[in-house]
Design an enzyme around this catalytic site. Structure first.
Site, mmCIF file in Angstrom:
data_model
loop_
_atom_site.group_PDB
_atom_site.id
_atom_site.type_symbol
_atom_site.label_atom_id
_atom_site.label_comp_id
_atom_site.label_asym_id
_atom_site.label_seq_id
_atom_site.Cartn_x
_atom_site.Cartn_y
_atom_site.Cartn_z
ATOM 1 N N ALA A 227 0.825 -1.214 0.000
ATOM 2 C CA ALA A 227 0.000 0.000 0.000
ATOM 3 C C ALA A 227 0.861 1.267 0.000
ATOM 4 O O ALA A 227 1.179 1.793 -1.061
ATOM 5 C CB ALA A 227 -0.963 -0.041 1.176
ATOM 6 N N ARG A 228 1.256 1.723 1.174
ATOM 7 C CA ARG A 228 2.130 2.889 1.295
ATOM 8 C C ARG A 228 3.050 2.682 2.499
ATOM 9 O O ARG A 228 2.610 2.206 3.550
ATOM 10 C CB ARG A 228 1.313 4.175 1.515
ATOM 11 C CG ARG A 228 0.591 4.706 0.278
ATOM 12 C CD ARG A 228 1.553 5.298 -0.757
ATOM 13 N NE ARG A 228 0.862 5.837 -1.931
ATOM 14 C CZ ARG A 228 0.598 5.157 -3.042
ATOM 15 N NH1 ARG A 228 0.954 3.892 -3.141
ATOM 16 N NH2 ARG A 228 -0.011 5.744 -4.059
ATOM 17 N N ASP A 252 6.832 -3.646 -0.861
ATOM 18 C CA ASP A 252 6.865 -3.014 -2.180
ATOM 19 C C ASP A 252 6.890 -1.498 -2.020
ATOM 20 O O ASP A 252 7.218 -0.777 -2.951
ATOM 21 C CB ASP A 252 5.625 -3.429 -2.984
ATOM 22 C CG ASP A 252 5.724 -2.973 -4.439
ATOM 23 O OD1 ASP A 252 6.774 -3.231 -5.061
ATOM 24 O OD2 ASP A 252 4.763 -2.354 -4.944
ATOM 25 N N GLU A 257 11.130 6.672 -0.470
ATOM 26 C CA GLU A 257 11.417 5.981 -1.739
ATOM 27 C C GLU A 257 12.213 6.897 -2.658
ATOM 28 O O GLU A 257 11.830 8.060 -2.785
ATOM 29 C CB GLU A 257 10.103 5.552 -2.414
ATOM 30 C CG GLU A 257 9.371 4.521 -1.583
ATOM 31 C CD GLU A 257 8.078 4.000 -2.220
ATOM 32 O OE1 GLU A 257 7.816 4.302 -3.398
ATOM 33 O OE2 GLU A 257 7.333 3.309 -1.525
ATOM 34 N N HIS A 276 8.570 -0.654 -5.481
ATOM 35 C CA HIS A 276 7.236 -0.104 -5.773
ATOM 36 C C HIS A 276 6.810 -0.478 -7.210
ATOM 37 O O HIS A 276 6.403 0.387 -7.996
ATOM 38 C CB HIS A 276 7.235 1.427 -5.609
ATOM 39 C CG HIS A 276 5.873 1.978 -5.284
ATOM 40 N ND1 HIS A 276 5.656 2.966 -4.361
ATOM 41 C CD2 HIS A 276 4.647 1.666 -5.779
ATOM 42 C CE1 HIS A 276 4.366 3.253 -4.305
ATOM 43 N NE2 HIS A 276 3.725 2.465 -5.162
HETATM 44 N N1 NAP Z 1 2.150 -0.689 -4.744
HETATM 45 C C1 NAP Z 1 1.524 -0.008 -5.705
HETATM 46 O O1 NAP Z 1 2.049 0.189 -6.791
HETATM 47 C C2 NAP Z 1 0.127 0.466 -5.473
HETATM 48 C C3 NAP Z 1 -0.759 0.565 -6.574
HETATM 49 C C4 NAP Z 1 -2.081 0.898 -6.354
HETATM 50 C C5 NAP Z 1 -2.502 1.212 -5.076
HETATM 51 N N2 NAP Z 1 -1.624 1.169 -4.034
HETATM 52 C C6 NAP Z 1 -2.077 1.524 -2.674
HETATM 53 O O2 NAP Z 1 -3.072 0.595 -2.260
HETATM 54 C C7 NAP Z 1 -4.135 1.316 -1.620
HETATM 55 C C8 NAP Z 1 -5.425 0.526 -1.747
HETATM 56 O O3 NAP Z 1 -5.834 0.487 -3.111
HETATM 57 P P1 NAP Z 1 -7.278 -0.075 -3.534
HETATM 58 O O4 NAP Z 1 -7.381 0.120 -4.981
HETATM 59 O O5 NAP Z 1 -7.505 -1.417 -2.945
HETATM 60 O O6 NAP Z 1 -8.198 1.007 -2.779
HETATM 61 P P2 NAP Z 1 -9.718 0.870 -2.326
HETATM 62 O O7 NAP Z 1 -10.465 0.020 -3.274
HETATM 63 O O8 NAP Z 1 -10.169 2.262 -2.061
HETATM 64 O O9 NAP Z 1 -9.630 0.061 -0.943
HETATM 65 C C9 NAP Z 1 -9.164 0.600 0.247
HETATM 66 C C10 NAP Z 1 -9.728 -0.242 1.375
HETATM 67 O O10 NAP Z 1 -9.152 0.195 2.621
HETATM 68 C C11 NAP Z 1 -10.219 0.271 3.580
HETATM 69 N N3 NAP Z 1 -9.817 1.194 4.633
HETATM 70 C C12 NAP Z 1 -9.678 2.544 4.573
HETATM 71 N N4 NAP Z 1 -9.272 3.029 5.751
HETATM 72 C C13 NAP Z 1 -9.168 1.950 6.585
HETATM 73 C C14 NAP Z 1 -8.802 1.786 7.934
HETATM 74 N N5 NAP Z 1 -8.483 2.858 8.695
HETATM 75 N N6 NAP Z 1 -8.781 0.523 8.451
HETATM 76 C C15 NAP Z 1 -9.129 -0.547 7.700
HETATM 77 N N7 NAP Z 1 -9.502 -0.464 6.405
HETATM 78 C C16 NAP Z 1 -9.507 0.778 5.868
HETATM 79 C C17 NAP Z 1 -11.412 0.740 2.791
HETATM 80 O O11 NAP Z 1 -12.612 0.476 3.520
HETATM 81 P P3 NAP Z 1 -14.082 0.703 2.877
HETATM 82 O O12 NAP Z 1 -14.235 -0.368 1.832
HETATM 83 O O13 NAP Z 1 -15.002 0.499 4.007
HETATM 84 O O14 NAP Z 1 -14.082 2.098 2.302
HETATM 85 C C18 NAP Z 1 -11.251 -0.101 1.527
HETATM 86 O O15 NAP Z 1 -11.809 -1.375 1.719
HETATM 87 C C19 NAP Z 1 -4.155 2.663 -2.339
HETATM 88 O O16 NAP Z 1 -4.738 3.689 -1.548
HETATM 89 C C20 NAP Z 1 -2.707 2.929 -2.631
HETATM 90 O O17 NAP Z 1 -2.108 3.688 -1.606
HETATM 91 C C21 NAP Z 1 -0.341 0.793 -4.199
#
Ligand code: NAP
Length: 315
Positions: A227-228, A252, A257, A276
């Site tokens: 994630a981050r 990752d 970074e 990443h």
């Molecule tokens: N490594 C990489 O290259 C890469 C690429 C893409 C994304 N990412 C990272 O991955 C993150 C997630 O991406 P995604 O597409 O899966 O996003 P998403 O569909 O918005 O999913 C985020 C999930 O986190 C939950 N959440 C938010 N705050 C929380 C908390 N305090 N405690 C527990 N759960 C919580 C949300 O709950 P709800 O469902 O209830 O809203 C949702 O289920 C991104 O924000 C980004 O930072 C990384």
């Protein structure tokens, strides 16, 4: 209608836009090739610099909707940005499949001891007897069961894993044996063999994986962060890895970074660092353009947009 497109993809996108759309192109430094004062829509591209974003926002006072290609938009939502009161949509979903495949790879790599087997090969050593595990019946906890988390779960289920997830708004999800709320996942840490961080970086999640969380994990547990980096207290993680409080980690994303040369994470034998890149795939661009074009058609028809970011919640 006038829209602002990044030079990287403008030509490709223009071929799919209606004829009455006027395009102003912006390069990675924020230089526009035309007058954007009456532009309504801005599609930014990956690796957006804040200076570029601010130049675009200043040049386009009539802007109403900004689409960012990333799922994580923590770097965009500054107080100054929120004040502009734009509709912000993100690229959540476009990286979910490649990242989910990477998570399976990290888990298999750990369970099957691939780094040690590869090390043996480089040393021309035919050595049996390593403790090699299965994923079957292992427990996976996905903190943040969103788009990426659900793609991970569907693949992990095929390996016969028991899957727990957490969300801010918990509700049952297919492939998950249990989904709990944002305050309840800590109680599940003691059961997890693999813990994946899939939440966005927000005020609530910054430093969320701290010394207490790491202590609640099992000594055989493996942490995966796609994630981050700032969601993890990196100092506490290094200590937990050095002291054997957890078995290892695949990272990752890290706090700074590129990971600084002097970081102990580079040389810990139980850490797998990837730069990443878990979201990389030749199909990301195609998915990003398709998502924007679908949303653009919705915008023109006054229909609800997909992937609207709650700027106060941070994702
Ligand atoms: N490594 C990489 O290259 C890469 C690429 C893409 C994304 N990412 C990272 O991955 C993150 C997630 O991406 P995604 O597409 O899966 O996003 P998403 O569909 O918005 O999913 C985020 C999930 O986190 C939950 N959440 C938010 N705050 C929380 C908390 N305090 N405690 C527990 N759960 C919580 C949300 O709950 P709800 O469902 O209830 O809203 C949702 O289920 C991104 O924000 C980004 O930072 C990384």
């Amino acid at each position: 209608m006038k829209i602002i497109l990044p030079t990287d993809i403008a030509t490709e996108l223009e071929a799919h836009l209606p004829e009455d759309i006027v395009v102003v192109r912006v390069d990675s430094e924020g230089n526009l090739d035309g007058d954007a004062t009456d532009a309504e829509v801005y599609f930014s591209w990956f690796f957006l610099k804040l200076t570029t974003l601010h130049r675009v926002l200043e040049s386009a006072p009539q802007l109403r909707w900004h689409h960012a290609p990333n799922a994580g938009v923590n770097h965009i939502i500054t107080p100054k940005y929120i004040e502009r009161n734009l509709i912000l949509t993100n690229g959540a979903g476009v990286h979910a499949i490649p990242i989910a495949e990477f998570v399976i790879a990290y888990m298999l790599s750990h369970a099957k001891q691939l780094p040690r087997l590869h090390q043996q090969q480089t040393q021309h050593r035919w050595q049996k007897g390593l403790s090699i595990q299965e994923l079957l019946d292992k427990t996976l906890l996905i903190i943040g069961a969103g788009g990426i988390g659900q793609e991970i779960a569907s693949r992990a289920k095929a390996f016969g894993m028991r899957i727990f997830g957490s969300r801010r708004h918990p509700q049952p999800l297919s492939n998950f044996d249990k989904v709990v709320g944002a305050d309840e996942w800590k109680a599940l840490l003691g059961e997890a063999d693999y813990v994946v961080i899939g939440t966005p970086l927000t005020w609530d999640t910054k430093g969320m994986i701290d010394a207490e969380v790491l202590r609640l994990m099992r000594p055989n547990a493996y942490l995966i962060n796609i994630a981050r980096g700032a969601i993890v207290d990196e100092f506490a993680l290094i200590q937990a890895l050095q002291n054997g409080e957890i078995a290892g980690a695949a990272l990752d994303t890290v706090f700074a970074e590129p990971l600084p040369l002097e970081s102990p994470l580079w040389s810990l034998p139980n850490v797998f660092i990837t730069p990443h890149c878990s979201g990389n795939s030749p199909r990301v661009k195609e998915r990003s353009l398709a998502l924007f074009l679908d949303n653009f058609a919705r915008y023109r028809q006054g229909k609800p947009l997909r992937n609207i970011v709650d700027q106060r919640a941070g994702y």
